[in-house]
Motif scaffolding. Structure first.
Motif, PDB file in Angstrom:
ATOM      1  N   THR A 195       0.853  -1.177   0.000  1.00  0.00           N
ATOM      2  CA  THR A 195       0.000   0.000   0.000  1.00  0.00           C
ATOM      3  C   THR A 195       0.895   1.234   0.000  1.00  0.00           C
ATOM      4  OG1 THR A 195      -1.640  -1.193   1.286  1.00  0.00           O
ATOM      5  CG2 THR A 195      -1.827   1.194   1.230  1.00  0.00           C
TER       6      THR A 195
ATOM      7  N   ALA B 289       2.213   5.013   0.586  1.00  0.00           N
ATOM      8  CA  ALA B 289       2.089   5.887   1.746  1.00  0.00           C
ATOM      9  C   ALA B 289       2.620   7.269   1.413  1.00  0.00           C
ATOM     10  CB  ALA B 289       2.874   5.309   2.923  1.00  0.00           C
ATOM     11  N   ASP B 290       1.803   8.277   1.699  1.00  0.00           N
ATOM     12  CA  ASP B 290       2.202   9.674   1.560  1.00  0.00           C
ATOM     13  C   ASP B 290       2.217  10.247   2.965  1.00  0.00           C
ATOM     14  OD1 ASP B 290       2.735  12.254   0.783  1.00  0.00           O
ATOM     15  OD2 ASP B 290       0.713  12.642   0.058  1.00  0.00           O
ATOM     16  N   ARG B 291       3.348  10.189   3.640  1.00  0.00           N
ATOM     17  CA  ARG B 291       3.415  10.560   5.051  1.00  0.00           C
ATOM     18  C   ARG B 291       3.329  12.063   5.295  1.00  0.00           C
ATOM     19  NH1 ARG B 291       7.310   6.804   8.640  1.00  0.00           N
ATOM     20  NH2 ARG B 291       5.733   5.239   9.028  1.00  0.00           N
TER      21      ARG B 291
ATOM     22  N   TYR C 174       6.056   2.798   1.130  1.00  0.00           N
ATOM     23  CA  TYR C 174       4.931   1.870   1.047  1.00  0.00           C
ATOM     24  C   TYR C 174       4.911   0.978   2.276  1.00  0.00           C
ATOM     25  CZ  TYR C 174       8.539  -1.366  -0.599  1.00  0.00           C
ATOM     26  OH  TYR C 174       9.660  -2.133  -0.698  1.00  0.00           O
ATOM     27  N   TYR C 175       3.719   0.455   2.572  1.00  0.00           N
ATOM     28  CA  TYR C 175       3.520  -0.501   3.656  1.00  0.00           C
ATOM     29  C   TYR C 175       3.337  -1.878   3.042  1.00  0.00           C
ATOM     30  CZ  TYR C 175       2.786   3.272   6.991  1.00  0.00           C
ATOM     31  OH  TYR C 175       2.946   4.370   7.776  1.00  0.00           O
TER      32      TYR C 175
ATOM     33  N   TYR D  54       6.774  -0.294   7.304  1.00  0.00           N
ATOM     34  CA  TYR D  54       6.919   0.828   6.379  1.00  0.00           C
ATOM     35  C   TYR D  54       8.297   0.769   5.743  1.00  0.00           C
ATOM     36  CZ  TYR D  54       7.390   5.580   4.641  1.00  0.00           C
ATOM     37  OH  TYR D  54       7.585   6.665   3.850  1.00  0.00           O
TER      38      TYR D  54
END
Length: 85
Positions: free
Chosen positions: A42, A44-46, A55-56, A62
């Motif tokens: 998945t 990820a945009d932290r 991504y996770y 992470y």
């Protein structure tokens, strides 16, 4: 008597027929991941800037896409000045 029991059986069948559920619609197949993505992960945009930062994976870990920070510079060499001992 026979007519009444047949009527009761027919009414029961109609009443239970209303309890049947319609099958759920089929689940759509997920689109293939974009180029460079890891399958089963998945994005990820932290920081929320709209760019994927990492991504996770399915186990919840992470993985950052940014390279690790460079090591700190070496300490300065000792000077020749000062007290001689």
């Amino acid at each position: 008597m026979r007519f009444q029991s047949r009527l009761l059986i027919a009414a029961t069948g109609l009443a239970l027929g209303a309890c049947t559920k319609t099958p759920p619609p089929p689940v759509a197949v997920a689109p293939p991941p974009p180029p460079g993505a890891v399958a089963g992960s998945t994005a990820a945009d932290r920081d929320g800037d709209g760019i994927v930062d990492g991504y996770y994976t399915s186990d919840g870990i992470y993985h950052s896409l940014a390279p690790p920070p460079p090591p700190p510079p070496p300490p300065p060499p000792p000077t020749r000045r000062g007290e001689r001992g």
